[in-house]
Write a protein that holds these residues in place. Structure first.
Motif, mmCIF file in Angstrom:
data_model
loop_
_atom_site.group_PDB
_atom_site.id
_atom_site.type_symbol
_atom_site.label_atom_id
_atom_site.label_comp_id
_atom_site.label_asym_id
_atom_site.label_seq_id
_atom_site.Cartn_x
_atom_site.Cartn_y
_atom_site.Cartn_z
ATOM 1 N N ALA A 127 0.835 -1.204 0.000
ATOM 2 C CA ALA A 127 0.000 0.000 0.000
ATOM 3 C C ALA A 127 0.867 1.250 0.000
ATOM 4 O O ALA A 127 0.527 2.247 -0.647
ATOM 5 C CB ALA A 127 -0.919 -0.018 1.212
ATOM 6 N N GLY A 128 2.009 1.206 0.694
ATOM 7 C CA GLY A 128 2.905 2.350 0.701
ATOM 8 C C GLY A 128 3.501 2.645 -0.654
ATOM 9 O O GLY A 128 3.674 3.800 -1.036
ATOM 10 N N LEU A 150 1.986 2.118 -3.460
ATOM 11 C CA LEU A 150 0.946 2.803 -4.232
ATOM 12 C C LEU A 150 0.901 4.284 -3.877
ATOM 13 O O LEU A 150 0.785 5.142 -4.763
ATOM 14 C CB LEU A 150 -0.408 2.139 -3.962
ATOM 15 C CG LEU A 150 -1.517 2.690 -4.841
ATOM 16 C CD1 LEU A 150 -1.405 2.126 -6.226
ATOM 17 C CD2 LEU A 150 -2.860 2.365 -4.269
ATOM 18 N N LEU A 151 1.017 4.577 -2.569
ATOM 19 C CA LEU A 151 0.997 5.979 -2.114
ATOM 20 C C LEU A 151 2.130 6.770 -2.754
ATOM 21 O O LEU A 151 1.922 7.854 -3.306
ATOM 22 C CB LEU A 151 1.114 5.995 -0.589
ATOM 23 C CG LEU A 151 1.016 7.335 0.123
ATOM 24 C CD1 LEU A 151 -0.395 7.846 0.032
ATOM 25 C CD2 LEU A 151 1.414 7.181 1.563
ATOM 26 N N VAL A 159 1.588 7.267 -6.544
ATOM 27 C CA VAL A 159 0.590 8.309 -6.832
ATOM 28 C C VAL A 159 1.198 9.688 -6.662
ATOM 29 O O VAL A 159 1.011 10.584 -7.499
ATOM 30 C CB VAL A 159 -0.636 8.129 -5.917
ATOM 31 C CG1 VAL A 159 -1.520 9.353 -5.967
ATOM 32 C CG2 VAL A 159 -1.417 6.924 -6.333
ATOM 33 N N VAL A 215 3.370 10.385 -9.685
ATOM 34 C CA VAL A 215 2.620 10.710 -10.900
ATOM 35 C C VAL A 215 2.080 12.116 -10.840
ATOM 36 O O VAL A 215 2.134 12.878 -11.823
ATOM 37 C CB VAL A 215 1.470 9.689 -11.092
ATOM 38 C CG1 VAL A 215 0.479 10.191 -12.110
ATOM 39 C CG2 VAL A 215 2.022 8.375 -11.539
ATOM 40 N N ILE A 216 1.565 12.538 -9.663
ATOM 41 C CA ILE A 216 1.034 13.897 -9.540
ATOM 42 C C ILE A 216 2.150 14.917 -9.727
ATOM 43 O O ILE A 216 1.978 15.934 -10.405
ATOM 44 C CB ILE A 216 0.346 14.067 -8.178
ATOM 45 C CG1 ILE A 216 -0.939 13.262 -8.171
ATOM 46 C CG2 ILE A 216 0.032 15.515 -7.898
ATOM 47 C CD1 ILE A 216 -1.561 13.181 -6.844
ATOM 48 N N SER A 269 3.022 15.087 -13.485
ATOM 49 C CA SER A 269 2.001 15.535 -14.431
ATOM 50 C C SER A 269 1.709 17.022 -14.308
ATOM 51 O O SER A 269 0.973 17.558 -15.119
ATOM 52 C CB SER A 269 0.712 14.746 -14.220
ATOM 53 O OG SER A 269 0.131 15.129 -13.017
ATOM 54 N N LYS A 270 2.270 17.700 -13.298
ATOM 55 C CA LYS A 270 2.000 19.131 -13.171
ATOM 56 C C LYS A 270 2.862 19.923 -14.143
ATOM 57 O O LYS A 270 3.996 19.555 -14.422
ATOM 58 C CB LYS A 270 2.265 19.576 -11.733
ATOM 59 C CG LYS A 270 1.048 19.367 -10.868
ATOM 60 C CD LYS A 270 1.144 20.120 -9.572
ATOM 61 C CE LYS A 270 -0.140 19.929 -8.814
ATOM 62 N NZ LYS A 270 0.063 19.943 -7.374
ATOM 63 N N LYS A 271 2.279 21.013 -14.633
ATOM 64 C CA LYS A 271 3.066 21.874 -15.510
ATOM 65 C C LYS A 271 4.125 22.600 -14.698
ATOM 66 O O LYS A 271 3.974 22.828 -13.501
ATOM 67 C CB LYS A 271 2.141 22.894 -16.180
ATOM 68 C CG LYS A 271 1.386 22.285 -17.345
ATOM 69 C CD LYS A 271 0.388 23.261 -17.921
ATOM 70 C CE LYS A 271 -0.411 22.581 -19.018
ATOM 71 N NZ LYS A 271 -1.695 23.240 -19.243
#
Lengths: 88, 130
Positions: free
Chosen positions: A66-67, A69-70, A73, A76-77, A80-82
């Motif tokens: 689970a860690g 996955l955290l 995520v 990825v965030i 994906s930010k400009k």
């Protein structure tokens, strides 16, 4: 040329692994699987043995799963930010 | 995003059933095949279907906070057995063991669902490249 070398390498490693697998004579150690099959319901209380394993015998590993996955995520965030929106 | 009437109406019709099925898989994870990870992926699919027909927006920072809190909750629930049985990371009860399994399955399912929605929402927020 590079493609040929990579194909040869893949075939070589596949042959190596298959030869190791065939040498063992398809012998699979059934000690732990038999233990889970016969004892998991009385020890864990779960009719599904997979759930019994990942929520009791290997709970520490599930927490790190689970860690992962955290962390992924969050990665990825961040990716994906400009560039002008990222706070520095 | 491109407009399609069939996609909109069908996703509007089907999303509550998808979320319900995800909860069924998550809660019944110790009786039948399934569990927190698989059920969480299905719940996330149901939540993402909502973005096709409505203007619902998920707040990224709030989702991140919820995911972190759920992760801490999973760790604390699994450490409870240190006080009742003497060693951590196992079932704290000796009878009614399903309570622990269902709690952890639900927490894992919500965590996975929130994480997947978070990834998709960050891509949506980035905008249409065309």
């Amino acid at each position: 040329m590079r493609r040929l070398v990579s194909v040869v390498l893949v075939v070589f490693f596949a042959f190596l692994m298959m030869s190791r697998f065939l040498e063992s004579g398809f012998f699979v150690n059934e000690l732990s699987s038999n233990y889970y099959i016969f004892n998991s319901y009385t020890e864990v209380g779960s009719k599904n043995i997979v759930t019994g394993i990942y929520l009791d015998y290997r709970l520490l590993d599930s927490i790190f799963e689970a860690g992962i996955l955290l962390v992924s995520v969050a990665g990825v965030i961040f990716m994906s930010k400009k560039d002008e929106n990222v706070k520095r | 995003m491109k407009d399609s009437t069939i996609l909109k109406s069908m996703s509007h019709f089907i999303y509550p059933f998808v979320i319900l099925y995800g909860f069924y898989i998550t809660i019944g994870g110790d009786l039948t095949s399934g569990g927190g990870f698989q059920g969480g992926a299905i719940i996330a699919t149901g939540l993402l279907l909502m973005t096709f027909f409505s203007d619902v927006k998920f707040n990224l920072t709030k989702l991140n906070k919820i995911e972190k809190l759920l992760f801490l909750f999973i760790i604390t629930v699994s450490v409870i057995s240190l006080f009742t049985k003497g060693h951590a990371f196992t079932n704290p009860f000796s009878e009614n063991k399903r309570i622990f399994l269902i709690t952890l399955n639900l927490a894992l399912g919500f965590k996975v669902a929130v994480g997947l929605v978070n990834i998709f929402e960050s891509f949506l927020e980035e905008g249409d490249p065309f």
